[in-house]
Scaffold this motif. Structure first.
Motif, PDB file in Angstrom:
ATOM      1  N   GLU A  94       0.950  -1.158  -0.007  1.00 32.45           N
ATOM      2  CA  GLU A  94       0.162   0.214   0.112  1.00 32.45           C
ATOM      3  C   GLU A  94       0.525   1.012   0.262  1.00 32.45           C
ATOM      4  OE1 GLU A  94      -3.965   2.479   2.465  1.00 32.45           O
ATOM      5  OE2 GLU A  94      -2.231   0.807   3.146  1.00 32.45           O
ATOM      6  N   LEU A  95       2.079   1.590   1.043  1.00 37.53           N
ATOM      7  CA  LEU A  95       2.679   2.417   0.964  1.00 37.53           C
ATOM      8  C   LEU A  95       3.522   2.978  -0.593  1.00 37.53           C
ATOM      9  CD1 LEU A  95       4.697   2.068   4.708  1.00 37.53           C
ATOM     10  CD2 LEU A  95       2.574   3.530   3.964  1.00 37.53           C
ATOM     11  N   ALA A  96       3.844   1.637  -1.315  1.00 39.43           N
ATOM     12  CA  ALA A  96       4.195   1.656  -2.004  1.00 39.43           C
ATOM     13  C   ALA A  96       3.714   2.540  -3.658  1.00 39.43           C
ATOM     14  CB  ALA A  96       5.351   0.784  -2.705  1.00 39.43           C
ATOM     15  N   GLU A  97       2.447   1.831  -3.158  1.00 38.61           N
ATOM     16  CA  GLU A  97       1.823   2.514  -4.603  1.00 38.61           C
ATOM     17  C   GLU A  97       0.383   3.420  -4.189  1.00 38.61           C
ATOM     18  OE1 GLU A  97      -1.064  -1.395  -5.199  1.00 38.61           O
ATOM     19  OE2 GLU A  97       0.409  -2.780  -6.080  1.00 38.61           O
ATOM     20  N   SER A  98       0.429   4.132  -3.083  1.00 37.92           N
ATOM     21  CA  SER A  98      -0.455   4.599  -2.597  1.00 37.92           C
ATOM     22  C   SER A  98       0.631   6.132  -2.285  1.00 37.92           C
ATOM     23  CB  SER A  98      -1.352   4.760  -1.927  1.00 37.92           C
ATOM     24  OG  SER A  98      -2.403   5.266  -1.989  1.00 37.92           O
ATOM     25  N   LYS A  99       0.571   7.639  -2.633  1.00 41.08           N
ATOM     26  CA  LYS A  99       1.241   8.386  -2.361  1.00 41.08           C
ATOM     27  C   LYS A  99       0.273   9.047  -0.752  1.00 41.08           C
ATOM     28  CE  LYS A  99       3.354  13.109  -3.240  1.00 41.08           C
ATOM     29  NZ  LYS A  99       3.013  13.787  -1.698  1.00 41.08           N
ATOM     30  N   THR A 100      -1.481   8.977  -1.132  1.00 40.97           N
ATOM     31  CA  THR A 100      -1.529   9.590   0.318  1.00 40.97           C
ATOM     32  C   THR A 100      -1.522   8.738   1.227  1.00 40.97           C
ATOM     33  OG1 THR A 100      -3.376  10.264  -1.524  1.00 40.97           O
ATOM     34  CG2 THR A 100      -4.340   9.839   1.107  1.00 40.97           C
ATOM     35  N   ALA A 101      -1.484   7.027   1.006  1.00 46.48           N
ATOM     36  CA  ALA A 101      -1.228   5.908   2.020  1.00 46.48           C
ATOM     37  C   ALA A 101       0.459   6.411   2.724  1.00 46.48           C
ATOM     38  CB  ALA A 101      -0.888   4.576   2.051  1.00 46.48           C
ATOM     39  N   LEU A 102       1.552   6.648   1.804  1.00 46.80           N
ATOM     40  CA  LEU A 102       2.713   7.214   2.357  1.00 46.80           C
ATOM     41  C   LEU A 102       2.750   8.127   2.812  1.00 46.80           C
ATOM     42  CD1 LEU A 102       6.262   6.808   1.638  1.00 46.80           C
ATOM     43  CD2 LEU A 102       6.182   7.099   0.533  1.00 46.80           C
ATOM     44  N   ASP A 103       1.835   9.602   2.720  1.00 43.00           N
ATOM     45  CA  ASP A 103       1.708  10.458   3.697  1.00 43.00           C
ATOM     46  C   ASP A 103       1.218  10.626   5.264  1.00 43.00           C
ATOM     47  OD1 ASP A 103       3.255  12.356   1.485  1.00 43.00           O
ATOM     48  OD2 ASP A 103       1.145  12.858   0.789  1.00 43.00           O
ATOM     49  N   ASN A 104       0.751   9.728   4.806  1.00 42.48           N
ATOM     50  CA  ASN A 104      -0.529   9.241   6.133  1.00 42.48           C
ATOM     51  C   ASN A 104       0.522   8.185   7.555  1.00 42.48           C
ATOM     52  OD1 ASN A 104      -2.996   9.846   8.163  1.00 42.48           O
ATOM     53  ND2 ASN A 104      -2.939   7.114   7.932  1.00 42.48           N
ATOM     54  N   PHE A 105       0.976   7.741   6.466  1.00 41.26           N
ATOM     55  CA  PHE A 105       1.916   6.820   7.656  1.00 41.26           C
ATOM     56  C   PHE A 105       3.481   7.947   7.943  1.00 41.26           C
ATOM     57  CE2 PHE A 105       5.993   4.056   7.656  1.00 41.26           C
ATOM     58  CZ  PHE A 105       6.095   3.197   8.501  1.00 41.26           C
ATOM     59  N   MET A 106       4.298   9.087   7.066  1.00 42.42           N
ATOM     60  CA  MET A 106       4.746   9.571   7.457  1.00 42.42           C
ATOM     61  C   MET A 106       4.442  10.789   8.475  1.00 42.42           C
ATOM     62  SD  MET A 106       6.896  10.745   3.744  1.00 42.42           S
ATOM     63  CE  MET A 106       7.694  12.047   4.590  1.00 42.42           C
ATOM     64  N   ASN A 111       9.266  13.128  14.109  1.00 39.97           N
ATOM     65  CA  ASN A 111       9.949  14.524  12.903  1.00 39.97           C
ATOM     66  C   ASN A 111      11.328  14.501  13.311  1.00 39.97           C
ATOM     67  OD1 ASN A 111       7.528  16.100  12.476  1.00 39.97           O
ATOM     68  ND2 ASN A 111       7.732  16.482  14.421  1.00 39.97           N
ATOM     69  N   THR A 112      12.024  13.452  14.202  1.00 37.96           N
ATOM     70  CA  THR A 112      13.379  13.598  14.302  1.00 37.96           C
ATOM     71  C   THR A 112      14.203  11.971  13.667  1.00 37.96           C
ATOM     72  OG1 THR A 112      13.129  12.201  16.542  1.00 37.96           O
ATOM     73  CG2 THR A 112      13.555  14.366  16.921  1.00 37.96           C
ATOM     74  N   SER A 113      12.734  11.612  13.599  1.00 30.97           N
ATOM     75  CA  SER A 113      12.564  10.017  12.851  1.00 30.97           C
ATOM     76  C   SER A 113      14.051   9.799  11.336  1.00 30.97           C
ATOM     77  CB  SER A 113      12.343   9.104  12.045  1.00 30.97           C
ATOM     78  OG  SER A 113      11.609   7.922  11.561  1.00 30.97           O
ATOM     79  N   ASP A 114      15.314   8.977  10.951  1.00 28.80           N
ATOM     80  CA  ASP A 114      15.706   9.120  10.306  1.00 28.80           C
ATOM     81  C   ASP A 114      15.311   9.022   8.914  1.00 28.80           C
ATOM     82  OD1 ASP A 114      17.650  10.586  11.378  1.00 28.80           O
ATOM     83  OD2 ASP A 114      19.635   8.475  11.643  1.00 28.80           O
ATOM     84  N   ILE A 115      14.270   7.405   9.068  1.00 26.21           N
ATOM     85  CA  ILE A 115      13.299   6.492   8.276  1.00 26.21           C
ATOM     86  C   ILE A 115      12.104   7.923   7.694  1.00 26.21           C
ATOM     87  CG2 ILE A 115      11.670   5.193   7.883  1.00 26.21           C
ATOM     88  CD1 ILE A 115      13.291   3.727   9.588  1.00 26.21           C
TER      89      ILE A 115
END
Length: 598
Positions: A94-106, A111-115
């Protein structure tokens, strides 16, 4: 591949049911949580429930099985592991296919996360986005840990008729075996102090020893309330070649469930001691472990293994979260009770969740309802309390005691009997009635309350999952026991997982009430606890009791001085200095009785 924690918080164990399936709910987001292993009956029912929900085959493990308790635990943990891995794979897709899902996860990462920064760089680059994101996800994301909890005191002897089974069939021993035999690569959190027999039982399982790559497939975490306890327990295990991978420091009183008060030692001062003496803790255990492993002719690591220090109990704001991480250099912070208001994370029936949302400060209290005889944080107005009082009024006090996990008293029965059971309370009430003429009306009533106030935790702490998932509850109605910490008084709304995480990391507050900081709240609880201890004493004072009280008061005064210096050196708590003075005046005003013995 080295795992890197996505989050700086974890969800500790809560009750029997409240985190029974939390890994299934949140592990795909990299959040670690803890499953209680005390109730194999609940575990078996949840295995049935989730096998059906995720279309896995299910075959009941009944009590007719030779090692049913361990087998049930192993099977459930293996099922949770399968479901978490399946959900994690789907989430990565889901994260790889959906920018919305990725934005939501991020938005749910620190805020200090290297990932988080790595994801943002890929988004900013925009070239070969999907391929790069997929590669990044595969190398940087891991599901949260599926950890388990064993309360060391819950190690009841078990019998077949009148024949006592070997020690390895004791409740905690069987739970440990169930975890050890599972496919999990995670940790067992041991709480409630040292159980030498149980600690020795770890030696039977190779996964708790370092392999040739100096890795531990299964790790040991000790929940402790002070440095001395950590050193004693850690070294005890090290002498057996066993490494403690984490010390989970918990506030003695400002926590959920059973409250193991310190001798007046306050959380901030305890954390400072761990910070100053961590290397001593590491080196002492390493030296003892090496010696033990050499004696066993087993592989040993040349250098100390990783040791984490974490803390939990009363943390309620992002400011407090960041302060603890920075000031005491802890590795993670436990957020328990607030997650009871997050349906995506914990198993709570709606009626109980509504009760939690509407509860005020005075509704949370330190009770005597636990059959263990240990103070227990709970909440007024639960269905369990209503049903218990109804039975008392009908002269039917006590529980039918169907599970017997807390049947630990050997006073009347070598097999053990629970002090919350009707069987036990009937005997005690009969004895009290025989002494009635020698007691005042007030003494008689107090003695009666002391007998009947115990609650059936085995059933009450499990019922929430049954109610939430429409699983039939058999036997005598016990209602729900809930065990939040007093910090929950300042949270008054149901929130989403994303909202709670952003409250922790980004200060997007979900608190609607003004609250004291975690240090002040715990200090006030200790002052009140100290006062109650002195006022509740009856009979002749002993030298040991007076010595304990003087030490307790002295430790509290030292803790207040530590906080004064701490608060003056930071802007975070500077506005709370007057509350320290108020607590000190109140404490000084509590007079320790004078005895002819001293």
């Amino acid at each position: 591949m080295t795992k890197k924690n996505l989050h700086t918080f974890h969800i500790p164990v809560m009750g029997l049911a409240y985190t029974i399936d939390s890994p299934i709910r949140v592990a795909q987001y990299g959040i670690s949580s803890v499953i209680a292993l005390a109730d194999d009956d609940l575990i078996e029912k949840m295995r049935n429930f989730y096998s059906t929900k995720f279309n896995f085959p299910y075959e009941e493990i009944s009590q007719k099985f030779h090692d049913y308790r361990a087998e049930r635990i192993t099977s459930y943990l293996n099922l949770v592991d399968k479901i978490v891995k399946e959900k994690f794979e789907n989430f990565k897709t889901e994260l790889a296919e959906s920018k919305t899902a990725l934005d939501n996860f991020m938005s749910m990462l620190p805020n200090t996360s290297d990932i988080k920064k790595g994801f943002q760089n890929l988004l900013d680059d925009g070239i070969s986005f999907k391929e790069n994101i997929q590669n990044y996800i595969e190398t940087h994301l891991f599901p949260g840990e599926i950890d388990v909890n064993i309360m060391t005191k819950l190690d009841k002897d078990n019998f077949i008729k009148n024949e006592q089974l070997p020690i390895e069939f004791n409740d905690a021993h069987a739970a440990l075996r169930g975890f050890a035999n599972s496919n999990l690569e995670s940790s067992v959190v041991l709480s409630a102090g040292m159980n030498p027999r149980l600690f020795g039982y770890f030696e039977n399982f190779k996964d708790f020893f370092p392999n040739e790559n100096n890795e531990l497939k299964k790790k040991i975490v000790l929940k402790v309330s002070d440095f001395r306890s950590a050193m004693i327990q850690g070294n005890f295990l090290a002498k057996k070649g066993l490494w403690v991978s984490e010390y989970r420091i918990e506030s003695g009183l400002n926590c959920g469930g059973h409250a193991f008060a310190t001798d007046g030692l306050l959380l901030g001062a305890i954390l400072e001691e761990f910070k100053q003496k961590k290397e001593q803790l590491v080196q002492s255990a390493h030296d003892l472990m090496i010696k033990a492993l050499k004696a066993k002719n087993q592989h040993f690591p040349e250098n100390p293994l990783e040791l984490k220090i974490t803390v939990q109990g009363g943390v309620g704001t992002s400011q407090e979260h960041e302060f603890l991480l920075d000031e005491y250099q802890v590795d993670s912070i436990g957020w328990g009770s607030p997650f009871l208001l997050v349906p995506e994370a914990t198993s709570v029936d709606q009626e109980t969740r509504n009760l939690l949302m509407n509860a005020k400060e005075d509704d949370f209290y330190l009770s005597n309802i636990s059959p263990l005889g240990v103070p227990f944080n709970t909440l007024k107005g639960t269905t369990n309390e209503f049903l218990k009082q109804k039975r008392i009024q009908e002269n039917k006090a006590g529980s039918s005691c169907p599970k017997k996990f807390l049947a630990l008293s050997k006073e009347y029965n070598p097999h053990g009997i629970c002090t919350a059971s009707k069987k036990y309370q009937d005997i005690k009430l009969e004895e009290l009635e025989a002494r009635k003429d020698s007691l005042s009306a007030d003494e008689f009533e107090k003695s009666k309350i002391k007998i009947t106030e115990k609650s059936c935790l085995c059933v009450g702490l499990a019922n929430a999952s049954y109610l939430e998932n429409d699983i039939k509850i058999k036997g005598q109605a016990q209602g729900v026991v809930i065990c939040p910490g007093p910090n929950l008084a300042y949270f008054d709304q149901e929130v989403s997982l994303k909202e709670m995480i952003q409250h922790i990391y980004q200060g997007k507050s979900v608190i609607r009430s003004k609250r004291p900081n975690l240090f002040i709240k715990e200090l006030k609880m200790y002052v009140e606890y100290f006062r109650n201890e002195i006022h509740s004493i009856s009979g002749e004072l002993t030298t040991a009791q007076l010595k304990k009280w003087n030490s307790f008061k002295s430790n509290l005064l030292d803790g207040i001085e530590y906080y004064k210096n701490l608060f003056e050196s930071t802007t975070v708590f500077k506005g709370d200095l007057d509350q320290l003075d108020s607590c000190k005046s109140e404490l000084v005003g509590i007079k320790i009785p004078v005895s002819e013995l001293v």
